[in-house]
Design an enzyme around this catalytic site. Structure first.
Site, PDB file in Angstrom:
ATOM      1  N   GLU A  88       3.963  54.497  43.297  1.00 15.12           N
ATOM      2  CA  GLU A  88       5.088  53.519  44.183  1.00 15.12           C
ATOM      3  C   GLU A  88       4.394  52.214  44.145  1.00 15.12           C
ATOM      4  O   GLU A  88       5.596  50.960  43.951  1.00 15.12           O
ATOM      5  CB  GLU A  88       4.598  53.440  45.841  1.00 15.12           C
ATOM      6  N   GLU A 141       2.924  63.288  48.780  1.00 17.10           N
ATOM      7  CA  GLU A 141       2.774  62.511  50.128  1.00 17.10           C
ATOM      8  C   GLU A 141       2.795  63.754  51.031  1.00 17.10           C
ATOM      9  O   GLU A 141       2.240  63.660  52.292  1.00 17.10           O
ATOM     10  CB  GLU A 141       3.092  61.090  50.726  1.00 17.10           C
TER      11      GLU A 141
HETATM   12  C1  LIG Z   1       1.675  54.996  51.600  1.00 11.24           C
HETATM   13  C2  LIG Z   1       2.062  56.729  49.927  1.00 11.24           C
HETATM   14  O1  LIG Z   1       3.042  56.511  49.470  1.00 11.24           O
HETATM   15  C3  LIG Z   1       0.339  56.738  51.045  1.00 11.24           C
HETATM   16  C4  LIG Z   1      -0.492  57.473  49.677  1.00 11.24           C
HETATM   17  O2  LIG Z   1      -0.182  56.995  48.688  1.00 11.24           O
HETATM   18  S1  LIG Z   1      -0.777  58.934  50.442  1.00 11.24           S
HETATM   19  C5  LIG Z   1      -1.926  59.417  48.683  1.00 11.24           C
HETATM   20  C6  LIG Z   1      -1.389  60.210  47.825  1.00 11.24           C
HETATM   21  N1  LIG Z   1      -2.262  60.381  46.747  1.00 11.24           N
HETATM   22  C7  LIG Z   1      -2.699  61.548  46.379  1.00 11.24           C
HETATM   23  O3  LIG Z   1      -2.155  62.373  47.295  1.00 11.24           O
HETATM   24  C8  LIG Z   1      -4.098  61.972  45.568  1.00 11.24           C
HETATM   25  C9  LIG Z   1      -4.709  63.186  45.977  1.00 11.24           C
HETATM   26  N2  LIG Z   1      -5.649  63.241  45.706  1.00 11.24           N
HETATM   27  C10 LIG Z   1      -5.462  63.728  44.235  1.00 11.24           C
HETATM   28  O4  LIG Z   1      -4.079  64.787  44.583  1.00 11.24           O
HETATM   29  C11 LIG Z   1      -6.729  64.507  43.662  1.00 11.24           C
HETATM   30  O5  LIG Z   1      -8.051  63.840  44.652  1.00 11.24           O
HETATM   31  C12 LIG Z   1      -6.786  63.472  42.229  1.00 11.24           C
HETATM   32  C13 LIG Z   1      -5.364  64.671  41.649  1.00 11.24           C
HETATM   33  C14 LIG Z   1      -6.698  62.107  42.571  1.00 11.24           C
HETATM   34  C15 LIG Z   1      -7.989  63.872  41.495  1.00 11.24           C
HETATM   35  O6  LIG Z   1      -8.164  65.271  41.276  1.00 11.24           O
HETATM   36  P1  LIG Z   1      -9.797  65.448  40.696  1.00 11.24           P
HETATM   37  O7  LIG Z   1     -10.321  64.463  39.666  1.00 11.24           O
HETATM   38  O8  LIG Z   1     -10.058  67.229  40.780  1.00 11.24           O
HETATM   39  O9  LIG Z   1     -11.644  65.012  42.272  1.00 11.24           O
HETATM   40  P2  LIG Z   1     -11.160  65.254  43.328  1.00 11.24           P
HETATM   41  O10 LIG Z   1     -11.930  66.258  43.619  1.00 11.24           O
HETATM   42  O11 LIG Z   1      -9.849  65.866  43.677  1.00 11.24           O
HETATM   43  O12 LIG Z   1     -11.521  63.528  43.920  1.00 11.24           O
HETATM   44  C16 LIG Z   1     -12.510  62.033  43.394  1.00 11.24           C
HETATM   45  C17 LIG Z   1     -12.764  61.811  44.929  1.00 11.24           C
HETATM   46  O13 LIG Z   1     -11.671  61.478  44.778  1.00 11.24           O
HETATM   47  C18 LIG Z   1     -11.394  61.223  46.643  1.00 11.24           C
HETATM   48  N3  LIG Z   1      -9.900  61.173  46.782  1.00 11.24           N
HETATM   49  C19 LIG Z   1      -9.021  61.077  45.852  1.00 11.24           C
HETATM   50  N4  LIG Z   1      -7.963  61.029  45.503  1.00 11.24           N
HETATM   51  C20 LIG Z   1      -8.557  59.408  47.229  1.00 11.24           C
HETATM   52  C21 LIG Z   1      -7.049  59.357  47.634  1.00 11.24           C
HETATM   53  N5  LIG Z   1      -5.479  58.486  47.550  1.00 11.24           N
HETATM   54  N6  LIG Z   1      -7.723  58.194  49.083  1.00 11.24           N
HETATM   55  C22 LIG Z   1      -9.048  58.631  49.371  1.00 11.24           C
HETATM   56  N7  LIG Z   1     -10.097  59.002  48.457  1.00 11.24           N
HETATM   57  C23 LIG Z   1      -9.422  60.191  47.278  1.00 11.24           C
HETATM   58  C24 LIG Z   1     -11.775  62.934  46.713  1.00 11.24           C
HETATM   59  O14 LIG Z   1     -11.961  62.940  48.147  1.00 11.24           O
HETATM   60  C25 LIG Z   1     -12.443  63.118  45.887  1.00 11.24           C
HETATM   61  O15 LIG Z   1     -13.310  62.243  46.430  1.00 11.24           O
HETATM   62  P3  LIG Z   1     -15.489  63.354  46.881  1.00 11.24           P
HETATM   63  O16 LIG Z   1     -16.002  62.958  45.668  1.00 11.24           O
HETATM   64  O17 LIG Z   1     -16.150  62.050  47.690  1.00 11.24           O
HETATM   65  O18 LIG Z   1     -15.145  64.923  47.383  1.00 11.24           O
END
Ligand SMILES: C[C@H](O)CC(=O)SCCNC(=O)CCNC(=O)[C@H](O)C(C)(C)COP(=O)(O)OP(=O)(O)OC[C@H]1O[C@@H](n2cnc3c(N)ncnc32)[C@H](O)[C@@H]1OP(=O)(O)O
Length: 724
Positions: free
Chosen positions: A115, A135
């Site tokens: 975004e 999300e």
């Molecule tokens: C206002 C907005 O519209 C609202 C938002 O943005 S909500 C957030 C939207 N984003 C997401 O849903 C993405 C969530 N993350 C993921 O899908 C996956 O972590 C990823 C594809 C980014 C990376 O995957 P991968 O490389 O396998 O690593 P993964 O083990 O999942 O994550 C690594 C670390 O980053 C953290 N992390 C990943 N995304 C994060 C996020 N958005 N916020 C905080 N921590 C996050 C994980 O908790 C993990 O922490 P840890 O090592 O302490 O357990």
């Protein structure tokens, strides 16, 4: 700890490169958002800055808004902790700011990360960067303007699809759709982005604000039609969840009243959704899933996983062929062993069918399918076992047979080879009884179909070495499973916790409750199907075999329903032979088969558990509770015996292995939302009315009486003992 910061470097070309530093995924934590605002404001005011490039450090643009903040809001209900990013930062400072900005995207731009990029005036990406708005999978919706800008860039239909499925696309597809302006090699990303930003500043390229675009939206009536179809679909696919319909409504607001009004509505609904139970459950599952990769005395103690290149799978039946498929798809050399060529051929054909099924569903390109099939070799003896790194035994649940196989493989495999079994219930100590390699014996419990279901339950005994556990965890991750390490007992963590599920359903039926009503109630609670339809699907043979195991292990709390035997005697075997509780006809949904009712009556007569011989009267809620509270009760025993590292592991396994609705946060999380006190009192009442099956465990009793959540760590309870 690595610093969480935003930096700005202004080059001699007049481009300010603003970089997000928050490893590992550059999540948009509150200080990052404040840092972005500060640097952007500075860049806007500085006379030596002509244009801005926004990027992320370490090869990843941003994984989105910091999900830890949602967790904090869930804990204290205070949404004021979430700053106004959408209007203050993205609209006013970035998109409507005085300097053009280009997003330089590498690795991933997800959620709020994408975004921010949408708020820039152009987007340049490296090859194969993941772009998405996931999300909804966290129970919220895009909250930094994504619901408005994405449809305006790529068209409503595709944008709705991306948001509703939460699936990312690659930058190459993003380029075709109009989301990305250019895909360039990583080594050129910053150079091209800088030049692009200068070109916009000098009006050689368009200064495009996506919120103001209208050309891709289509007419109002087309938009209504697309949103109507989307609403119909999510009523089917996202039952019991508010965020999908809320998101569609917000998109619609922008179509009717303009992008800016859409942004305002989005910000408001976003905050409401953050507080929803659905978001609490889904965010809990997000973190719980990641927590499973931390296992005390296994990870974080300096051990490194060894390479597992070649794996032998013994048994080419449903499970063996599925496991072989999963391994081959991740480029592992697989030896599939069977006892004769007929069974071997069947196994190889099953692998082919698994792979071509993925191709047909567009989940796998043909070249990868061919590669996977070339990784599998059939075998009728152990001659190929001399250099395997791991064996996974997946034959029928027969103790002497498994014991014989383990004695044999101990002799023919190299000394480093891990000896794993896919048993779903049998104690590993019994399987490995006749071997001297107890440190290498481990459970690799896959769920059917093994090439699709995401859970891998890794079962350790007291003797299994940390190295073997770590190696299997690494194999699990490599084949895209979620490995969860558990202790050894009948049924291990997953099947043990859930054995009362079908038992409870059978007790209810024998107490006089209608089978189809039970299935309907469980399905509306959120499981994909009720316990009787599930039994039809798995076949009654499985129910008989599994029932026997649990009756012998937990005789104090098991119920032998006469119903299954009666069904088998009457020639029924569920979906397998098209005759079960339901009628199965090709192309149509299963329909209740009312001719099963006299058999059920006979079962009730034989079981003779209806008080006064009369059917009991229960509410719909009681049906769900009488089936799921005994599951919670068994989960309490599993926690008490230390079969899992942490309570949230049971949440993950219940969701990934048993399809418990993720938006309810998993079995223990859900139980805590219901309250240990209510569960305890209900079970106590039913145990007095209907017997020991419902008797509350001492763990549940203690937690309920002391008011301690079931998920609280064991140290809070005086009765816990660990097997991990
Ligand atoms: C206002 C907005 O519209 C609202 C938002 O943005 S909500 C957030 C939207 N984003 C997401 O849903 C993405 C969530 N993350 C993921 O899908 C996956 O972590 C990823 C594809 C980014 C990376 O995957 P991968 O490389 O396998 O690593 P993964 O083990 O999942 O994550 C690594 C670390 O980053 C953290 N992390 C990943 N995304 C994060 C996020 N958005 N916020 C905080 N921590 C996050 C994980 O908790 C993990 O922490 P840890 O090592 O302490 O357990």
């Amino acid at each position: 700890m690595a610093p969480v910061k935003v930096t700005m470097e202004v080059g001699t070309d007049g481009v300010a490169v603003i970089t997000i530093f928050n490893p590992p995924v550059n999540a948009l934590a509150i200080p990052i958002i404040a840092g972005l605002k500060e640097k952007w404001t500075e860049a806007t005011m500085r006379n030596d800055v002509k244009a801005i490039v926004l990027t992320g450090n370490g090869g990843r643009f941003s994984g989105g808004f910091d999900i830890n903040v949602f967790q904090k809001v869930h804990a204290n209900g205070d949404t004021s902790q979430m700053p106004d990013v959408s209007v203050d930062l993205v609209v006013n400072t970035m998109e409507d700011g005085k300097k053009p900005a280009v997003a330089a995207i590498e690795g991933l731009a997800l959620g709020g990360g994408l975004e921010l990029a949408l708020g820039c005036h152009a987007r340049i990406a490296a090859p194969r960067a993941q772009l998405g708005l996931p999300e909804l999978s966290l129970g919220v919706m895009p909250g930094f303007g994504g619901t408005q800008r994405l449809p305006r860039l790529i068209g409503l239909s595709k944008a709705v699809e991306l948001m509703m499925t939460s699936e990312p696309i690659m930058s190459e597809e993003g380029k075709k759709l109009g989301l990305i302006d250019a895909v360039v090699p990583s080594s050129e990303l910053l150079k091209v982005s800088r030049q692009w930003a200068l070109d916009i500043a000098e009006r050689h390229k368009p200064w495009m604000r996506s919120l103001h675009k209208t050309d891709k939206i289509g007419s109002l009536s087309e938009a209504h039609e697309i949103l109507k179809v989307a609403r119909e679909q999510v009523k089917q696919t996202a039952k019991n969840m508010p965020q999908h319909l809320a998101c569609i409504e917000v998109i619609e607001e922008g179509i009717i009243h303009g992008g800016y009004n859409g942004v305002l509505k989005e910000a408001k609904v976003f905050k409401d959704l953050v507080l929803s139970d659905t978001s609490k459950g889904l965010v809990h599952i997000f973190f719980s899933q990641r927590a499973t990769s931390k296992v005390p005395n296994v990870t974080g103690i300096g051990l490194k996983p060894r390479t597992v290149k070649k794996v032998a799978v013994i048994g080419g039946g449903l499970m063996g062929s599925g496991i072989a498929t999963a391994l081959a798809l991740s480029n592992t050399i697989v030896i599939l062993k069977e006892i004769n060529s007929e069974f071997l051929q069947k196994g190889m054909k099953a692998i082919e069918a698994n792979v071509s099924g993925l191709v047909a569903r567009k989940k796998l390109p043909q070249d990868k399918a061919d590669k996977a099939l070339s990784m599998v070799k059939g075998a009728l003896d152990y001659s190929d076992f001399k250099d395997v790194d791991m064996v996974i035994e997946a034959v029928i649940e027969n103790v002497p047979l498994k014991q014989k196989i383990f004695s044999e493989i101990e002799k023919v495999c190299p000394p480093h080879c891990i000896l794993a079994t896919n048993t779903s219930t049998i104690d590993l100590n019994i399987i490995g009884e006749n071997t001297t390699s107890k440190d290498r014996i481990i459970g690799a419990h896959f769920f059917s179909p093994a090439h699709i279901m995401p859970l891998l339950e890794i079962v350790r005994t007291e003797k299994t070495s940390a190295q073997a556990i770590l190696d299997l965890m690494a194999v699990g991750k490599a084949i895209k499973k979620v490995p969860v390490v558990v202790g050894n007992c009948t049924g291990f963590a997953v099947n043990r916790t859930f054995f009362p599920y079908s038992q409870g359903a059978h007790i209810l039926v024998n107490l006089g409750v209608d089978v189809f009503r039970i299935d309907t109630q469980i399905a509306s609670f959120g499981l994909p199907m009720g316990p009787f339809q599930l039994q039809d699907l798995t076949g009654y043979g499985v129910a008989v075999a599994v029932g026997k195991e649990f009756r012998s292990a937990f005789s104090d709390r098991t119920f032998k329903s006469p119903l299954i035997d009666l069904l088998i005697k009457s020639g029924r075997n569920g979906k397998n032979n098209g005759k079960g509780y339901y009628i199965y006809e090709k192309g149509s949904k299963p329909r209740p088969d009312f001719t099963v009712l006299p058999i059920i009556e006979e079962s009730r007569r034989l079981a003779n558990i209806m008080p006064g011989g009369k059917p009991i009267s229960v509410t719909d809620q009681e049906i769900v509770e009488m089936i799921l509270f005994p599951v919670v009760n068994e989960a309490c025993r599993v926690l008490d015996e230390g079969i899992v590292v942490r309570a949230s592991d049971l949440d993950v396994t219940s969701v990934l292995g048993m399809s418990f609705p993720s938006y309810r946060g998993g079995i223990v999380f859900w139980a805590d939302t219901v309250g240990a006190g209510h569960i305890y009192r209900s079970l106590k009442k039913w145990s007095e009315l209907y017997g020991n099956f419902f008797k509350p465990s001492s763990f549940l009793e203690e937690r309920a009486t002391k008011g301690i959540p079931l998920s609280a760590p064991s140290s809070t309870s005086s009765v816990s003992r660990s097997r991990m």
